[in-house]
Structure formats: structure tokens, C-alpha cells
Design a protein around this motif. Structure first.
Motif, short mmCIF file in Angstrom:
data_model
loop_
_atom_site.label_atom_id
_atom_site.label_comp_id
_atom_site.label_asym_id
_atom_site.label_seq_id
_atom_site.Cartn_x
_atom_site.Cartn_y
_atom_site.Cartn_z
N ARG A 4 -14.51 -10.46 -18.92
CA ARG A 4 -13.64 -11.18 -17.98
C ARG A 4 -12.55 -11.92 -18.73
O ARG A 4 -12.80 -12.43 -19.83
N HIS B 132 -18.68 -6.69 -14.18
CA HIS B 132 -20.11 -6.95 -13.94
C HIS B 132 -20.88 -5.63 -14.01
O HIS B 132 -20.29 -4.55 -13.94
N SER C 169 -22.83 -4.60 -11.80
CA SER C 169 -23.07 -4.06 -10.45
C SER C 169 -22.47 -2.66 -10.31
O SER C 169 -22.92 -1.87 -9.48
N GLN D 83 -25.09 -8.91 -18.98
CA GLN D 83 -25.82 -9.06 -17.72
C GLN D 83 -26.95 -8.04 -17.63
O GLN D 83 -26.94 -7.02 -18.33
N GLU E 163 -28.56 -6.06 -14.37
CA GLU E 163 -28.47 -5.82 -12.93
C GLU E 163 -29.81 -5.26 -12.48
O GLU E 163 -30.47 -4.55 -13.25
N THR F 89 -23.63 -7.83 -1.07
CA THR F 89 -24.96 -8.13 -0.52
C THR F 89 -24.82 -8.95 0.75
O THR F 89 -23.90 -9.75 0.92
N GLN G 92 -24.98 0.09 -10.40
CA GLN G 92 -25.69 0.37 -9.13
C GLN G 92 -25.04 1.56 -8.42
O GLN G 92 -25.70 2.47 -7.94
N1 DAH Z 1 -22.23 -9.10 -9.98
C1 DAH Z 1 -22.43 -10.52 -9.75
C2 DAH Z 1 -21.62 -11.31 -10.80
O1 DAH Z 1 -21.31 -10.78 -11.82
C3 DAH Z 1 -23.87 -10.89 -9.86
C4 DAH Z 1 -24.66 -10.33 -8.75
C5 DAH Z 1 -24.81 -11.07 -7.58
C6 DAH Z 1 -25.25 -9.10 -8.81
C7 DAH Z 1 -25.56 -10.60 -6.52
C8 DAH Z 1 -25.99 -8.58 -7.76
C9 DAH Z 1 -26.14 -9.36 -6.61
O2 DAH Z 1 -26.57 -7.38 -7.79
O3 DAH Z 1 -26.87 -8.88 -5.61
O4 DAH Z 1 -21.34 -12.45 -10.56
#
Ligand code: DAH
Length: 354
Positions: A206, A180, A182, A220, A222, A263, A185
Motif C-alpha cells: 500500500r 490485500h 482477498s 496478510q 486470508e 462481506t 479468494q
Molecule cells: N482485505 C481486508 C484488508 O486488507 C481484510 C479483510 C476483511 C479480509 C474482511 C477478509 C474479510 O476476507 O472478510 O483490510
């Protein structure tokens, strides 16, 4: 000898090659190491001193003529390689060629970026090959925790220490293709100081069987906003604004409680189905709603893992799949179309390439 020179001079003046091969034959015949000019100069060595006086100048001029002719023809053929000397009209316009069109995923990604840029978000990127720390541990996925199985990972190697480039953090733990965005971040927060307001687009991987609804790679975006006093209300308002810009006034949103390790609280956001307008269709599985993203308030553990004071700062984050947003916008039902490069599919998204 003078006769020969006169005869060759006429030949050279009249010479017009039809192609590069003929020009080369001309060069070999007159200017080659065993060519006619070499031959004439050899003959010249043997003539009497008086004849040398009368012939010398003419012979040199003849040599210059042959060389100049060759040079001129060669330059012409460089401009028009295959047809030196032909009568083609060079002023005719060239043959047209077809411009490509932007990929639908790029169109939608750019639209997402534009919407968030207008809200003051900057764009950041991170590596697709990631370590355990950035993809999992820093995001509050405990070792051996089942949450890691939410995302089937393509591992590349067991714990590898790659040389970090200056300003980049070290690779920590197992190396894998990021599951992901994320992970970006974490890289962003580790590298800077709050406030952060950024969106991070990119490809993720994945280990999933490929079908109409799942793929082993997808895209994605983010989002991260960290500052003093950032609240869940800010998150809702930002995402609501995004949805109205993306799908138009009148689109409804709803937030459902969810779980993500990074989160707390976490939510998933649904939008009213833009295809059936809530009446029920295949896209929304006859529910009238389509889930487009996950979001929540950044878990204090994540802030601390990245060296940010969680007493002082709060933040929200969200992550959305570009494919899902595109499916909904263009009514595409099969994810595989995005990576098959079938021009009949791609041509439908004709856009001006700027
Ligand atoms: N990383 C999660 C996924 O790939 C998606 C995601 C959910 C990103 C909540 C976020 C978050 O920043 O706050 O399923």
C-alpha cells in the motif's frame, strides 16, 4: 644423455611443490611444449642407431615417470588446492559456521498455517501483481467507489493484457500491486468448485508513508470457507479456536460490526491484550483490546462474480495482518524492524532451522 636422464629422475622423485604455482612450474619445465622431455626427444632423433636401442626404453620410462608424478600431485592439490604437499592435518574438524534463524514473521505465519491446517484448511497462494478485477471489482468494490480509497494502491500500468498461463484467468483492468490477499479468494473460487476451505498467506502493498505503525508492504493471511450452510456461528467459533491456539487459554475475543465491500455482515475481531492482560498498555492504547482481523460472510455478489451459486452456497472470510499478530506475540512496537535486517533484532528469534 643418460646422465641427464638420471639427474632429472632424482629431481622428479624428490619434487614436492609448496603450492599450485610450483606444480605448474614443474609441468612447464618437464612436460611443456618447450620442456626438457621435448628437448630429450629432439636430442634422441640425432643419436646413432645403437645408442637409440639402449636409450629408447629409458627415455620412454622417464617420460612416463614425469607424467605420473605430475598427475598424482595435481590430484592431491585438487583435494587441498592451496596447500598441495603441505603437512596440514586433514582429519581436523572444519571451521564452524553460524546458522541463521527464522524471521519472526515467518515463525508466526507458519504457526497460523499450522493452526488452520489442523482444522482442515489448505494453503493457497496468488500473484502479488494483480489486476483490478481480482483486487477490487470481483470483490464488490464498485468503480469510482470511495471504498477503493481505503487501500492506497500502487498502480503499475493502465489495463494490460498479460498472457495467462494455462488454467490461469486473464488479467482484467488496471494492473497494480495487490493491496490485500482477498484477491486470492477470487482466484481460488474462479478456478474451482465449492466447498473451499483455504488460507492464503502473502505479501501486500500500500502506498503509505513508512513509520513505526505503517509500512508500504506487509503480510496478510486470508481465510475462506465456502460450502452449503456455512454460518456466522461457524466463523466465530473458527476464529475463537484460532485465538486460543495462538495466544493461549483465557484470551478473550470480541466482534465489532464493520464494513468491507466483500462481506455482509462484516466485523472486526479484537483480542484481549496479551501484553497487559487487559490492564491497559501502549500496545492496546490503554483499552485492553487489540484489533487483529477483519471478517464476515462472503457477500453473495462476490460468490456470483466468481461463478458460484449464492442461493446454494454461503461462506465466511477473514483477513489478518501477520505483523499485527507478531507485534502482539513478541511485543514489537516498530514495524520497520521487520524489514531492516538488523541481526541484533533477528538473532532474538533463534530457532532450529529444519
Ligand atoms: N482485505 C481486508 C484488508 O486488507 C481484510 C479483510 C476483511 C479480509 C474482511 C477478509 C474479510 O476476507 O472478510 O483490510
Amino acid at each position: 644423455m643418460q646422465n641427464q636422464i638420471n639427474q632429472y629422475t632424482i629431481e622428479i622423485n624428490n619434487f614436492q611443490p609448496a603450492n599450485a604455482a610450483e606444480l605448474e612450474a614443474f609441468r612447464i619445465r618437464f612436460l611443456g611444449t618447450k620442456g626438457l622431455i621435448k628437448d630429450l626427444f629432439d636430442q634422441f632423433k640425432a643419436v646413432s642407431p645403437e645408442e637409440k636401442r639402449t636409450l629408447g626404453k629409458g627415455l620412454n620410462e622417464f617420460k612416463q615417470l614425469a607424467e605420473a608424478k605430475y598427475q598424482t600431485l595435481k590430484e592431491q592439490s585438487a583435494i587441498q588446492p592451496e596447500k598441495a604437499g603441505s603437512k596440514d592435518d586433514l582429519t581436523l574438524p572444519g571451521e564452524g559456521f553460524q546458522l541463521g534463524s527464522r524471521h519472526p514473521l515467518s515463525l508466526v505465519r507458519n504457526e497460523i498455517i499450522d493452526i488452520f491446517k489442523r482444522l482442515g484448511f489448505v494453503v493457497a497462494e496468488g500473484p502479488e501483481i494483480e489486476d483490478d478485477w481480482h483486487n477490487f471489482s470481483a470483490l464488490n468494490f464498485p468503480e469510482e467507489h470511495p471504498a477503493r480509497d481505503m487501500q492506497d494502491t500502487f498502480f503499475i500500468s493502465k489495463s494490460l493484457t498479460l498472457n495467462p498461463s494455462p488454467g490461469e484467468s486473464k488479467m482484467k483492468g488496471d494492473i497494480a500491486l495487490r493491496t490485500h490477499t482477498s484477491s486470492v479468494q477470487v482466484r481460488m473460487m474462479e478456478a474451482g468448485k465449492p466447498p473451499f476451505r483455504a488460507i492464503m498467506p502473502g505479501r501486500v502493498y500500500r502506498n503509505e508513508a513508512i513509520s513505526a505503525r505503517a509500512h508500504c508492504f506487509f503480510h496478510q493471511v486470508e481465510g475462506l470457507y465456502v460450502d452449503e450452510n456455512v454460518s456466522f456461528a461457524d466463523l466465530k467459533q473458527t476464529l475463537y479456536h484460532f485465538v486460543l491456539e495462538m495466544y493461549g487459554e483465557g484470551t478473550k475475543v470480541r466482534f465489532r460490526p464493520s464494513y468491507f465491500p466483500f462481506t455482509e455482515p462484516s466485523a472486526e475481531m479484537d483480542v484481549s491484550c496479551s501484553i497487559c492482560k487487559g490492564a491497559g498498555c501502549q500496545m492496546c492504547k490503554y483499552s485492553g483490546w487489540v484489533e487483529i482481523l477483519g471478517c464476515g460472510m462472503v457477500d453473495p455478489n462476490v460468490l456470483e462474480n466468481c461463478g458460484i451459486d449464492s442461493e446454494k452456497y454461503t461462506g465466511f472470510a477473514f483477513g489478518m495482518g501477520i505483523e499485527r499478530i507478531t507485534n502482539l506475540k513478541y511485543q514489537i512496537r516498530d514495524l520497520r524492524l521487520f524489514s531492516e535486517n538488523d541481526v541484533r533484532f533477528l538473532k532474538q528469534f533463534q530457532t532450529e532451522i529444519s
